[in-house]
Design a protein around this motif. Sequence first.
Motif, PDB file in Angstrom:
ATOM      1  N   GLY A 128      18.601 -13.956 -25.189  1.00  0.00           N
ATOM      2  CA  GLY A 128      17.558 -13.156 -25.805  1.00  0.00           C
ATOM      3  C   GLY A 128      17.607 -13.171 -27.313  1.00  0.00           C
ATOM      4  N   ALA A 129      18.305 -14.145 -27.874  1.00  0.00           N
ATOM      5  CA  ALA A 129      18.436 -14.269 -29.332  1.00  0.00           C
ATOM      6  C   ALA A 129      18.217 -15.732 -29.695  1.00  0.00           C
ATOM      7  CB  ALA A 129      19.818 -13.798 -29.794  1.00  0.00           C
ATOM      8  N   PRO A 130      16.966 -16.165 -29.831  1.00  0.00           N
ATOM      9  CA  PRO A 130      16.684 -17.584 -30.052  1.00  0.00           C
ATOM     10  C   PRO A 130      17.439 -18.164 -31.245  1.00  0.00           C
ATOM     11  CG  PRO A 130      14.658 -16.345 -29.678  1.00  0.00           C
ATOM     12  CD  PRO A 130      15.751 -15.332 -29.809  1.00  0.00           C
ATOM     13  N   ALA A 131      18.013 -19.335 -31.046  1.00  0.00           N
ATOM     14  CA  ALA A 131      18.671 -20.050 -32.138  1.00  0.00           C
ATOM     15  C   ALA A 131      17.591 -20.644 -33.038  1.00  0.00           C
ATOM     16  CB  ALA A 131      19.581 -21.140 -31.591  1.00  0.00           C
ATOM     17  N   ASP A 132      17.288 -19.982 -34.128  1.00  0.00           N
ATOM     18  CA  ASP A 132      16.184 -20.407 -34.990  1.00  0.00           C
ATOM     19  C   ASP A 132      16.607 -20.561 -36.442  1.00  0.00           C
ATOM     20  OD1 ASP A 132      16.543 -17.743 -35.577  1.00  0.00           O
ATOM     21  OD2 ASP A 132      14.530 -17.099 -34.968  1.00  0.00           O
ATOM     22  N   ARG A 133      17.917 -20.662 -36.668  1.00  0.00           N
ATOM     23  CA  ARG A 133      18.464 -20.996 -37.981  1.00  0.00           C
ATOM     24  C   ARG A 133      19.570 -22.023 -37.772  1.00  0.00           C
ATOM     25  NH1 ARG A 133      21.290 -16.863 -39.920  1.00  0.00           N
ATOM     26  NH2 ARG A 133      21.173 -15.616 -38.005  1.00  0.00           N
ATOM     27  N   ALA A 134      19.832 -22.842 -38.782  1.00  0.00           N
ATOM     28  CA  ALA A 134      20.819 -23.911 -38.624  1.00  0.00           C
ATOM     29  C   ALA A 134      22.159 -23.362 -38.163  1.00  0.00           C
ATOM     30  CB  ALA A 134      20.969 -24.679 -39.936  1.00  0.00           C
ATOM     31  N   GLU A 135      22.594 -22.236 -38.736  1.00  0.00           N
ATOM     32  CA  GLU A 135      23.911 -21.725 -38.382  1.00  0.00           C
ATOM     33  C   GLU A 135      23.960 -21.197 -36.954  1.00  0.00           C
ATOM     34  OE1 GLU A 135      22.070 -18.707 -41.368  1.00  0.00           O
ATOM     35  OE2 GLU A 135      21.997 -20.863 -40.927  1.00  0.00           O
ATOM     36  N   THR A 136      22.880 -20.587 -36.478  1.00  0.00           N
ATOM     37  CA  THR A 136      22.895 -20.092 -35.095  1.00  0.00           C
ATOM     38  C   THR A 136      22.749 -21.233 -34.096  1.00  0.00           C
ATOM     39  OG1 THR A 136      20.528 -19.560 -35.224  1.00  0.00           O
ATOM     40  CG2 THR A 136      22.082 -17.791 -35.706  1.00  0.00           C
ATOM     41  N   VAL A 137      22.036 -22.270 -34.484  1.00  0.00           N
ATOM     42  CA  VAL A 137      21.951 -23.465 -33.645  1.00  0.00           C
ATOM     43  C   VAL A 137      23.338 -24.084 -33.466  1.00  0.00           C
ATOM     44  CG1 VAL A 137      21.187 -25.865 -33.694  1.00  0.00           C
ATOM     45  CG2 VAL A 137      19.533 -24.037 -34.054  1.00  0.00           C
ATOM     46  N   LEU A 138      24.042 -24.263 -34.570  1.00  0.00           N
ATOM     47  CA  LEU A 138      25.361 -24.891 -34.498  1.00  0.00           C
ATOM     48  C   LEU A 138      26.342 -24.015 -33.725  1.00  0.00           C
ATOM     49  CD1 LEU A 138      25.526 -26.329 -38.117  1.00  0.00           C
ATOM     50  CD2 LEU A 138      25.322 -27.632 -35.991  1.00  0.00           C
ATOM     51  N   ASP A 139      26.230 -22.711 -33.871  1.00  0.00           N
ATOM     52  CA  ASP A 139      27.081 -21.818 -33.100  1.00  0.00           C
ATOM     53  C   ASP A 139      26.775 -21.930 -31.610  1.00  0.00           C
ATOM     54  OD1 ASP A 139      28.966 -19.404 -32.949  1.00  0.00           O
ATOM     55  OD2 ASP A 139      27.165 -18.640 -31.973  1.00  0.00           O
ATOM     56  N   ALA A 140      25.499 -22.017 -31.263  1.00  0.00           N
ATOM     57  CA  ALA A 140      25.100 -22.039 -29.856  1.00  0.00           C
ATOM     58  C   ALA A 140      25.662 -23.237 -29.114  1.00  0.00           C
ATOM     59  CB  ALA A 140      23.578 -22.024 -29.740  1.00  0.00           C
ATOM     60  N   VAL A 141      25.794 -24.378 -29.783  1.00  0.00           N
ATOM     61  CA  VAL A 141      26.205 -25.602 -29.093  1.00  0.00           C
ATOM     62  C   VAL A 141      27.697 -25.867 -29.212  1.00  0.00           C
ATOM     63  CG1 VAL A 141      23.915 -26.607 -29.344  1.00  0.00           C
ATOM     64  CG2 VAL A 141      25.657 -27.111 -31.067  1.00  0.00           C
ATOM     65  N   THR A 142      28.427 -24.943 -29.814  1.00  0.00           N
ATOM     66  CA  THR A 142      29.877 -25.093 -29.901  1.00  0.00           C
ATOM     67  C   THR A 142      30.476 -25.200 -28.502  1.00  0.00           C
ATOM     68  OG1 THR A 142      29.984 -23.842 -31.961  1.00  0.00           O
ATOM     69  CG2 THR A 142      32.009 -23.983 -30.669  1.00  0.00           C
ATOM     70  N   GLY A 143      31.278 -26.230 -28.310  1.00  0.00           N
ATOM     71  CA  GLY A 143      31.945 -26.409 -27.026  1.00  0.00           C
ATOM     72  C   GLY A 143      31.221 -27.290 -26.038  1.00  0.00           C
TER      73      GLY A 143
END
Length: 299
Positions: A128-143
């Motif tokens: 429920g928290a769309p990855a819509d900034r570079a830093e949140t995108v990179l955090d989302a795909v960690t691992g």
Amino acid sequence: MTAGGPLTVVEFTDPACPWAWGSEPKFRWLRTALAGLDGDRVGWRRVFGILFDEDDDPPPDPDAEAAWYHRYIADIARHTAAPYAPRLRWVARSSWPSSLAAKAAEAQGAEVAVPVLRRLRETTFLLGAPADRAETVLDAVTGVPGLNHARLSRDLVSGEVRAAVRRDWAETREPFPEVLAVTGPGPHPGRAKEVGERHRFALPTLVFTGPAGRAVVPGWRELGEYVEAAERVAPGVRLAAPRLTAAELLERHRSVTEPDLALLAGSAGPPPGAVRVDGAGGPVWLHPSEAATHPVLRG
């Protein structure tokens, strides 16, 4: 593949599109069936259509917009049976960061790009928290297994990747004539959308091209319509996906929904050992190693 010649599939999509999220079980079936054809003359290309553009006006009341869009997602889920986040904290401010990351991941191969895109979808539809900034995108795909995270962080901001997504943006806004006046039953027949002074393909849309021509399957469709389109443009092709066990499905995809299990495994039961994440409308089952790094459990 048989002697019918090459078959290509172009998928117009966006990481934050609820119809695309709901279509994933069918697209997983299609990708599995296509991978089983003889030879290597089958291609699948994703075009990121940018559902939320950079120059869109910001909402006057972001909380009210998020509440409205959450109801919109819930209404779509009544048709797709896809799970969704119990609460949408905001509507994606832009599709560009997640689309840039999904495009950049393609340089690392499909085995990396597919789970990267899945993770990015899940920030909207599970977290429920769309990855819509570079830093949140990179955090989302960690691992994500096999992902070179440092390379992705560089490629994400490269001019080459941005130019590729800009080409996707333009291609999406040049819809074929056959989708400009689509009519038909159902909640999302796939008529091209008016965007400003242009039109764009409805999301998702699949375009099948083969020796016998082109077939466009837009919007929310039954699996049989995709199969018929592929077999029509590539005479001699017969699509069939092997039935997996729930455990095999989880091992292959690492994140599965109840519609995935029903279509791909013929199972209504959870995969053994899976980690359950409850969403509105149903659970998502995560492989234990996926759960260890997934943002929905870290957040």
